[in-house]
Motif scaffolding. Structure first.
Motif, mmCIF file in Angstrom:
data_model
loop_
_atom_site.group_PDB
_atom_site.id
_atom_site.type_symbol
_atom_site.label_atom_id
_atom_site.label_comp_id
_atom_site.label_asym_id
_atom_site.label_seq_id
_atom_site.Cartn_x
_atom_site.Cartn_y
_atom_site.Cartn_z
ATOM 1 N N PRO A 254 0.228 2.726 -0.740
ATOM 2 C CA PRO A 254 0.115 4.015 -1.422
ATOM 3 C C PRO A 254 -1.349 4.337 -1.754
ATOM 4 O O PRO A 254 -2.171 3.425 -1.822
ATOM 5 N N PHE A 255 -1.622 5.603 -1.927
ATOM 6 C CA PHE A 255 -2.973 6.087 -2.283
ATOM 7 C C PHE A 255 -4.045 5.614 -1.309
ATOM 8 O O PHE A 255 -5.140 5.257 -1.706
ATOM 9 N N ALA A 256 -3.695 5.564 -0.027
ATOM 10 C CA ALA A 256 -4.660 5.073 0.959
ATOM 11 C C ALA A 256 -5.905 5.950 1.003
ATOM 12 O O ALA A 256 -6.953 5.527 1.460
ATOM 13 N N GLY A 257 -5.765 7.169 0.490
ATOM 14 C CA GLY A 257 -6.911 8.079 0.472
ATOM 15 C C GLY A 257 -8.079 7.551 -0.332
ATOM 16 O O GLY A 257 -9.231 7.899 -0.079
ATOM 17 N N SER A 258 -7.809 6.693 -1.315
ATOM 18 C CA SER A 258 -8.926 6.166 -2.093
ATOM 19 C C SER A 258 -9.589 4.994 -1.370
ATOM 20 O O SER A 258 -10.675 4.582 -1.745
ATOM 21 N N LEU A 259 -8.953 4.466 -0.339
ATOM 22 C CA LEU A 259 -9.586 3.398 0.446
ATOM 23 C C LEU A 259 -10.325 3.962 1.652
ATOM 24 O O LEU A 259 -11.370 3.465 2.031
ATOM 25 N N LEU A 260 -9.733 4.980 2.267
ATOM 26 C CA LEU A 260 -10.314 5.533 3.492
ATOM 27 C C LEU A 260 -10.939 6.880 3.169
ATOM 28 O O LEU A 260 -10.236 7.830 2.841
ATOM 29 N N LYS A 261 -12.262 6.935 3.292
ATOM 30 C CA LYS A 261 -12.959 8.120 2.808
ATOM 31 C C LYS A 261 -13.211 9.134 3.912
ATOM 32 O O LYS A 261 -13.529 10.276 3.647
ATOM 33 N N LYS A 262 -13.090 8.697 5.161
ATOM 34 C CA LYS A 262 -13.360 9.649 6.234
ATOM 35 C C LYS A 262 -12.062 10.273 6.693
ATOM 36 O O LYS A 262 -11.051 9.585 6.859
ATOM 37 N N GLU A 263 -12.138 11.556 6.927
ATOM 38 C CA GLU A 263 -10.946 12.286 7.334
ATOM 39 C C GLU A 263 -10.324 11.698 8.599
ATOM 40 O O GLU A 263 -9.116 11.491 8.676
#
Lengths: 285, 389
Positions: A254-263
Motif C-alpha cells: 500500500p501507499f507505493a506512491g511514497s516509495l516510487l517518486k517517478k511517474e
C-alpha cells in the motif's frame, strides 16, 4: 584506539553510521582536511554534517551551492550598490567600507570565535572551476579582502564536510586535498538500526515486512529512481499512521506512491506488480 | 613505510599522487592506527577519491598484504591488443562480427577460467590455451576472434596484428586532453538575453543617474545566457572499443560543460535503428521515434562513431548486428530522419580520414558533414554547428 582526540566522532543518537564512515570523519577531523562525501541520493550525505555538528556539539554553517554560486560569494560580498545608495543621504559614514563587506558562509566559518562545522552542500552543482577557486582558501584557511586591506584568518580551522552527487567530475587538484568517503546503500541490518532511530517503538513484524518489501523493490532494475532511505522512512511513517495490517504490507504494497517518486516508475509498478497480483490472486481462490 | 604499497596501487591503476601518499604518512605518524582494518579504511579514505576505484584498491590491498598475486596480469595484454584499432582493421568483416558477439568481459572471464583449469602445456586442440588449435585463446592459432598471448603468431590474423607496430606512434600523436575538448566545446555558444532583469547595467545606470542630477537611477537588464542545446549520440562497443577512451574524454568534457542550456546523450551500436540507449550496456532503450517527436529541432547534434560496418547493417531491414534489434527500417533511413529533423548535425569519426573511402563511411558522409575526432576536427565541427542555415 589509544590516541585520544582521534576517536572524536561516534555518530549521534539520530544518525547511524558504519565503521568506515566514522573512520573517514575522524581522519578528516584529525588531519584537518575537508571530507568529501559521495553516495546515492537519499543515503544521508547532508545529514552527516548535521550529525557531526550535533555529535561534537558545534555550530553548523550550511553553504548550499547552486549552479550560479561563485566561490567569491562564500568569502565575502562587497555591497557597492548599498554604499552608493547610502551616499545620497549623508546619514551614514560611507567612508568606512567595512560596513559594506558582508562575509559569506566560508568567511563566517573562518571568523567564528569557536570551532564550527561547515557543510558545503552539493559542490558539483556549481561551475567547473568552483572547487579550484576554493583550493587556496581551504588550504590556508584564510583570505584577504583588498577593499579593506584586512585578512580574515580562521582562529579555529572549521571541520569542512563537502557533499557531491557525482553529477560532474571534480578537479583532481581539489580531490587530492580531500578525504573521500562513499556512502554505500545500507544493508538490511544497518537499515533496521536506521529505521529504529526514527521509530523507536516500531513493531518488529511491521519492520521486517516493510524492509523485505523495500529491498525486493530495490532489486527491480527497471525503475528510473530506486527507492532510497528517506523514501523508506516516509513510507513506514505512512504505514504506522494508517494502521495497515502487517500481512498486507508485502501482499498489497500500500501507499507505493511514497516509495516510487517517478511517474514512469509508478506506472510500471502498477502495470507489472498489480497485474501479477490479480492473476495469482485468482488462482489462490 | 609501505612504499611498495604505493607502487602496487599505481600498478593496479589507482590514480594515487604523492600529495595523498604524504597525507597518509602524516596520518600514520600521528599513530591513529591500531590494526589492519583501521589502516584499510584510513588509506582508502585518503588515497582513493572515487568509488569506481574501490575495487582496484581492494585488489591491490589483497595483493600487498596477503602476498597473493592476482592472476589477470594477462588481461592487460588483451586489453592493449583490443585498444589498438589497427588490430581490428586487419580482421575481416566476418571476424569482426564474431568478435562483437563475445563481449570483452565474457572473453576475459572465460580466459581466466581456462587459465585456472589448465595446469600443463597444451598444443593443438580446440579448447585449452596453448599453441596451434582453434581455441579462442593462445598463440599460433586459427580462431578468428582469438587472442595471441605472447609467443609468435602462427595464424594469419595473429601475425599481421602483432607485427604492425609502426602504427603505435601514430596513435600516440592523437592525444586529446579533456581540457582541450572543453575549450573547443565552449565555442558552442549563442548568447541571448533571457530570464529576469537581474544584472546591473552599469553604463546605463551612470547615464541615467547623471541625467537625474546625481540621484541614483538603477537600470537593470536580463543576463546573457547560452541557448545552445546539445544532443550527443555515441556509437559504443564492437569496432568502437579501441576508441572507448577517446569517446569517454569527449563525453566527460560535454558533461562537465555547464554552459549548455540542455545536454542530452544516447548510445547506439554501429548505426541508429529503432532504439537508442541511455546506458552503455544498451539496456535502457528509448525509441528513436520518441526522440524525434519530443526533441526540438534546434538541438545541435553531435554523432560519434566510426561509421564503419557491413553494408547490410546500414542498408537492410533487420540488418542490425544484434538479431534482437529487429529493425523494421534500415539504418540509413533512420540516419536520414535524424539529419532531417535537426537543423544542425555533425558526425565525428575517430578513424583517420584516409579510411573514409570505405563504402559505409562514404554513404554516411553524404548525410552528415563528417569531421575527424581530433581537436582540429572538433573545432571545425563546432563551427559547422553554430552557423546559420
Amino acid at each position: 584506539m589509544a590516541n585520544d582526540g582521534f576517536d572524536k566522532f561516534k555518530g549521534s543518537h539520530d544518525y547511524v553510521t558504519s565503521e568506515a564512515l566514522r573512520n573517514a570523519v575522524n581522519v578528516a577531523i584529525a588531519l584537518k582536511r575537508p571530507l568529501l562525501v559521495r553516495g546515492e541520493p537519499g543515503t544521508g550525505k547532508t545529514l552527516l554534517a548535521h550529525s557531526i555538528a550535533r555529535g561534537l556539539d558545534k555550530r553548523l554553517i550550511v553553504w548550499n551551492i547552486k549552479s550560479t554560486t561563485k566561490a567569491q560569494e562564500g568569502l565575502y560580498v562587497y555591497d557597492t550598490v548599498q554604499r552608493l545608495n547610502d551616499s545620497r543621504f549623508g546619514d551614514k559614514d560611507i567612508s568606512d567600507i567595512r560596513q559594506y563587506i558582508k562575509l559569506g558562509k566560508l568567511g563566517e566559518a573562518f571568523a567564528s570565535k569557536e570551532e564550527v562545522v561547515l557543510l558545503i552542500d552539493e559542490v558539483d552543482k556549481a561551475d567547473l572551476e568552483f572547487p579550484n577557486d576554493l583550493l587556496n582558501e581551504l588550504d590556508e584557511m584564510s583570505f584577504y579582502i583588498p577593499e579593506t586591506g584586512e585578512t580574515i584568518v580562521a582562529t579555529h580551522r572549521p571541520i569542512v564536510a563537502i557533499t557531491s552527487n557525482a553529477e560532474k567530475e571534480l578537479p583532481d587538484a581539489f580531490l587530492r586535498r580531500c578525504i573521500f568517503h562513499y556512502i554505500e546503500f545500507p544493508d538490511p541490518a544497518l537499515m533496521e538500526e536506521i529505521v529504529k532511530v526514527h521509530f523507536p517503538d516500531i513493531r518488529g513484524n511491521l519492520l521486517r515486512q516493510a524492509l523485505a518489501t523495500f529491498y525486493s523493490l530495490r532489486k527491480i532494475d527497471d525503475f528510473r529512481k530506486k527507492p532510497s532511505t528517506s523514501e523508506l522512512i516516509d513510507w513506514i511513517r505512512v504505514l504506522i499512521a494508517s494502521g495497515t495490517p502487517d500481512e498486507a504490507i508485502t501482499a498489497d504494497i500500500p501507499f507505493a506512491g511514497s516509495l516510487l517518486k517517478k511517474e514512469t516508475d509508478y506506472a510500471y509498478f502498477i502495470n507489472t506488480f498489480m497485474k501479477k497480483k490479480q492473476t495469482t490472486g485468482t488462482s489462490d481462490n | 613505510m609501505f612504499t611498495n604499497f604505493f607502487y602496487t596501487l599505481r600498478e593496479r591503476k589507482v590514480p594515487v599522487s604523492i600529495t595523498e601518499w604524504m597525507t597518509l604518512m602524516e596520518a600514520l605518524s600521528k599513530g591513529y592506527i591500531s590494526n589492519l582494518t583501521d589502516f584499510y579504511y584510513l588509506a582508502r579514505a585518503i588515497l582513493v577519491k572515487s568509488e569506481s576505484y574501490f575495487d582496484h584498491y581492494d585488489v591491490a590491498f589483497q595483493e600487498y598484504f596477503k602476498g597473493i598475486k592476482a592472476p589477470p596480469e594477462i588481461s592487460e595484454q588483451i586489453l592493449s591488443w583490443l585498444k589498438d584499432p589497427f588490430n581490428r582493421m586487419l580482421l575481416t568483416e566476418e571476424e569482426r562480427a564474431l568478435l562483437d558477439i563475445m563481449d570483452l568481459d565474457e572473453l576475459l572471464e572465460e580466459l581466466e577460467k581456462r587459465l585456472r583449469e589448465q595446469t600443463e602445456q597444451h598444443d593443438g586442440g580446440d579448447y585449452w590455451i596453448g599453441r596451434g588449435g582453434t581455441s579462442p585463446f593462445g598463440h599460433s592459432g586459427q580462431h578468428p576472434t582469438g587472442f595471441r598471448i605472447g609467443g609468435g603468431g602462427g595464424g594469419r590474423s595473429a601475425i599481421q596484428i602483432a607485427e604492425q607496430r609502426q602504427f603505435r606512434n601514430y596513435r600516440q600523436d592523437l592525444t586529446l586532453d579533456i581540457r582541450q575538448i572543453e575549450v573547443a566545446l565552449k565555442g558552442l555558444r549563442q548568447l541571448n538575453r533571457t530570464g529576469p532583469e537581474d544584472e546591473l547595467d552599469l553604463d546605463k545606470t551612470i547615464d541615467a543617474t547623471a541625467k537625474n542630477a546625481g540621484d541614483i537611477d538603477l537600470i537593470w537588464r536580463r543576463s546573457r545566457k547560452n541557448k545552445v542545446k546539445l544532443l550527443l549520440l555515441m556509437d559504443v562497443g564492437g569496432s568502437m572499443d579501441p576508441f572507448a577512451h577517446l569517446c569517454s574524454l569527449l563525453f566527460s568534457a560535454a558533461h562537465r560543460s555547464t554552459h549548455f542550456k540542455d545536454f542530452q546523450y544516447y548510445y547506439f551500436h554501429n548505426c541508429i535503428y529503432d532504439y537508442v540507449y541511455k546506458d552503455i550496456e544498451r539496456r535502457d532503450g528509448v525509441s528513436t521515434e520518441h526522440i524525434l517527436h519530443t526533441m526540438e529541432q534546434d538541438y545541435k547534434v553531435i554523432m560519434v562513431g566510426d561509421a564503419w560496418m557491413a553494408p547490410s547493417e546500414l542498408n537492410s531491414v533487420y540488418g542490425a548486428i544484434y538479431y534482437y534489434e529487429r529493425n523494421y527500417k534500415p539504418g540509413i533511413v533512420r540516419l536520414k530522419q535524424v539529419a532531417d529533423h535537426f537543423n544542425h548535425c555533425v558526425w565525428l569519426n575517430p578513424e583517420a580520414p584516409h579510411y573514409w573511402n570505405e563504402s559505409t563511411i562514404t554513404m554516411i558522409k553524404k548525410i552528415f558533414p563528417m569531421f575527424e575526432l581530433t581537436i582540429e576536427g572538433l573545432q571545425q565541427a563546432v563551427k559547422k554547428l553554430i552557423v546559420k542555415r
